[in-house]
Design a protein around this motif. Structure first.
Motif, PDB file in Angstrom:
ATOM      1  N   GLU A  83     -40.949  -4.120  16.224  1.00 13.28           N
ATOM      2  CA  GLU A  83     -41.291  -3.001  17.095  1.00 13.28           C
ATOM      3  C   GLU A  83     -40.952  -1.680  16.394  1.00 13.28           C
ATOM      4  OE1 GLU A  83     -39.317  -5.512  17.861  1.00 13.28           O
ATOM      5  OE2 GLU A  83     -40.186  -6.573  19.584  1.00 13.28           O
ATOM      6  N   PRO A  84     -41.908  -0.740  16.356  1.00 11.95           N
ATOM      7  CA  PRO A  84     -41.677   0.524  15.640  1.00 11.95           C
ATOM      8  C   PRO A  84     -40.421   1.266  16.074  1.00 11.95           C
ATOM      9  CG  PRO A  84     -44.001   0.300  16.163  1.00 11.95           C
ATOM     10  CD  PRO A  84     -43.303  -0.847  16.844  1.00 11.95           C
ATOM     11  N   GLU A  85     -40.104   1.246  17.373  1.00  7.74           N
ATOM     12  CA  GLU A  85     -38.928   1.990  17.837  1.00  7.74           C
ATOM     13  C   GLU A  85     -37.626   1.393  17.287  1.00  7.74           C
ATOM     14  OE1 GLU A  85     -40.396  -0.765  21.186  1.00  7.74           O
ATOM     15  OE2 GLU A  85     -41.266   0.644  19.741  1.00  7.74           O
ATOM     16  N   LYS A  86     -37.586   0.086  17.099  1.00  3.87           N
ATOM     17  CA  LYS A  86     -36.412  -0.552  16.484  1.00  3.87           C
ATOM     18  C   LYS A  86     -36.341  -0.221  14.990  1.00  3.87           C
ATOM     19  CE  LYS A  86     -35.676  -4.662  19.384  1.00  3.87           C
ATOM     20  NZ  LYS A  86     -35.588  -6.151  19.361  1.00  3.87           N
ATOM     21  N   LEU A  87     -37.494  -0.227  14.333  1.00  9.42           N
ATOM     22  CA  LEU A  87     -37.518  -0.002  12.886  1.00  9.42           C
ATOM     23  C   LEU A  87     -37.096   1.417  12.517  1.00  9.42           C
ATOM     24  CD1 LEU A  87     -40.740  -1.934  11.785  1.00  9.42           C
ATOM     25  CD2 LEU A  87     -38.368  -2.726  11.821  1.00  9.42           C
ATOM     26  N   VAL A  88     -37.409   2.379  13.363  1.00 10.36           N
ATOM     27  CA  VAL A  88     -36.979   3.763  13.104  1.00 10.36           C
ATOM     28  C   VAL A  88     -35.455   3.838  13.049  1.00 10.36           C
ATOM     29  CG1 VAL A  88     -36.878   6.087  14.095  1.00 10.36           C
ATOM     30  CG2 VAL A  88     -39.037   4.862  14.063  1.00 10.36           C
ATOM     31  N   VAL A  89     -34.803   3.181  13.998  1.00  3.92           N
ATOM     32  CA  VAL A  89     -33.330   3.167  14.045  1.00  3.92           C
ATOM     33  C   VAL A  89     -32.769   2.435  12.827  1.00  3.92           C
ATOM     34  CG1 VAL A  89     -31.308   2.360  15.348  1.00  3.92           C
ATOM     35  CG2 VAL A  89     -33.310   3.272  16.565  1.00  3.92           C
ATOM     36  N   LEU A  90     -33.342   1.282  12.507  1.00  7.32           N
ATOM     37  CA  LEU A  90     -32.861   0.487  11.368  1.00  7.32           C
ATOM     38  C   LEU A  90     -33.087   1.227  10.051  1.00  7.32           C
ATOM     39  CD1 LEU A  90     -31.652  -2.133  10.296  1.00  7.32           C
ATOM     40  CD2 LEU A  90     -33.952  -3.124  10.311  1.00  7.32           C
ATOM     41  N   GLN A  91     -34.226   1.886   9.904  1.00  7.23           N
ATOM     42  CA  GLN A  91     -34.503   2.634   8.683  1.00  7.23           C
ATOM     43  C   GLN A  91     -33.439   3.701   8.443  1.00  7.23           C
ATOM     44  OE1 GLN A  91     -38.485   4.197   8.287  1.00  7.23           O
ATOM     45  NE2 GLN A  91     -37.877   5.781   6.883  1.00  7.23           N
ATOM     46  N   ASP A  92     -33.113   4.469   9.463  1.00  6.12           N
ATOM     47  CA  ASP A  92     -32.085   5.517   9.322  1.00  6.12           C
ATOM     48  C   ASP A  92     -30.748   4.919   8.927  1.00  6.12           C
ATOM     49  OD1 ASP A  92     -33.922   7.443   9.956  1.00  6.12           O
ATOM     50  OD2 ASP A  92     -33.306   7.653  12.050  1.00  6.12           O
ATOM     51  N   LYS A  93     -30.387   3.802   9.544  1.00  5.42           N
ATOM     52  CA  LYS A  93     -29.106   3.149   9.261  1.00  5.42           C
ATOM     53  C   LYS A  93     -29.049   2.647   7.817  1.00  5.42           C
ATOM     54  CE  LYS A  93     -25.869   0.023  11.572  1.00  5.42           C
ATOM     55  NZ  LYS A  93     -25.172  -0.533  10.423  1.00  5.42           N
ATOM     56  N   LEU A  94     -30.100   1.960   7.385  1.00  3.65           N
ATOM     57  CA  LEU A  94     -30.112   1.394   6.036  1.00  3.65           C
ATOM     58  C   LEU A  94     -30.157   2.486   4.970  1.00  3.65           C
ATOM     59  CD1 LEU A  94     -32.488  -1.686   6.462  1.00  3.65           C
ATOM     60  CD2 LEU A  94     -29.994  -1.679   6.312  1.00  3.65           C
TER      61      LEU A  94
END
Length: 279
Positions: free
Chosen positions: A168-179
């Motif tokens: 889901e794009p909304e989850k990936l935005v959060v994960l991208q920032d974290k990584l």
């Protein structure tokens, strides 16, 4: 700002992204675009398909162009620039891999969010569990998918050019920032589509692969051209002598491109541009 060339361009190598660039929305290459690229290859211009797909996922489109037998059609760039493949020698001539501990860390963080990761070989996508998201990637890439029982050990033991995290794009935005914060310069991290988060080796991209290939062929970067539309095309759009964004591309990529096509991927935008400014 004028985004069309003022005169004919002297080009010796053309690199082409696939989705939303060379391919129309039916994931096919129109006859007019095929004809323009064949004409360019016959004129001695290298035509290089340049995709996030693995090698086997690119080959059907090479066959459609019918240029692989020519010197000017022998190379493809796969996995967003991690691999350069010589189809005449049937081998990778350039390969970069992500460090195993980077893959393990990204996988652990993804799983905390209920996401599954994948890693690539030239002809297979591997994952711990098949989901609707991993199936989407396998179907889009037209390669085999395979479940690995001890996936973490598999990540430790192998050399993989790319990890992809679909979801889901909304989850990936959060994960991208974290990584990005946690891994810093140890990996290139970006979304190639809103539902695909990609992790590549550092200082690796389509642009760097084109630079390697052009250097091997004795072609100055000033005489290279790239067509793209999205964030995974940024490096080649910036690094090639003529970076061309499709008019259906992201506004950011249009901003960094030298030129923008007048027609989109569903209306032979590449053929139109080449006929006006190269052929």
């Amino acid at each position: 700002m004028n985004k069309s060339p003022e005169k004919k361009l002297n080009i010796k190598l053309i690199a082409l992204d696939l989705d939303d660039t060379l391919l129309n929305d039916q994931r096919a290459i129109d006859d007019k675009t095929v004809a323009a690229l064949r004409k360019a290859a016959e004129k001695g211009i290298y035509i290089v398909l340049c995709s996030g797909r693995a090698e086997d996922g690119i080959l059907p489109f090479v066959r459609r162009l019918e240029i692989a037998g020519k010197e000017t059609g022998r190379f493809i760039i796969a996995i967003n620039g991690c691999s350069v493949f010589d189809m005449h020698q049937r081998k990778q001539i350039y390969l970069k891999s992500v460090e195993a501990d980077v893959l393990l860390h990204a996988n652990a963080e993804a799983e905390k969010m209920g996401l599954r990761t994948e890693v690539y070989s030239p002809d297979v996508i591997f994952y711990a569990e098949e989901t609707k998201w991993t199936r989407l990637d396998v179907d889009m890439c037209h390669v085999k998918g395979k479940v690995i029982e001890d996936y973490e050990q598999f990540l430790k033991d192998g050399k993989f050019p790319k990890m992809l995290i679909p979801g889901e794009p909304e989850k990936l935005v959060v994960l991208q920032d974290k990584l990005k914060k946690e891994l810093g310069s140890r990996a290139e991290i970006f979304t190639s589509k809103p539902f695909f988060l990609e992790i590549l080796p550092p200082e690796c991209g389509k642009g760097q692969a084109i630079e390697f290939l052009a250097g091997n062929l004795g072609i100055p970067m000033e005489q290279t051209m790239a067509f793209g539309d999205s964030m995974n095309d940024e490096s080649m759009i910036k690094m090639c002598g003529a970076g061309v964004c499709m008019c259906n591309g992201l506004d950011y990529i249009k901003g960094v491109a030298d030129y923008v096509t007048e027609k989109d991927n569903n209306n032979n935008g590449i053929a139109d541009f080449l006929e006006k400014y190269v052929l």
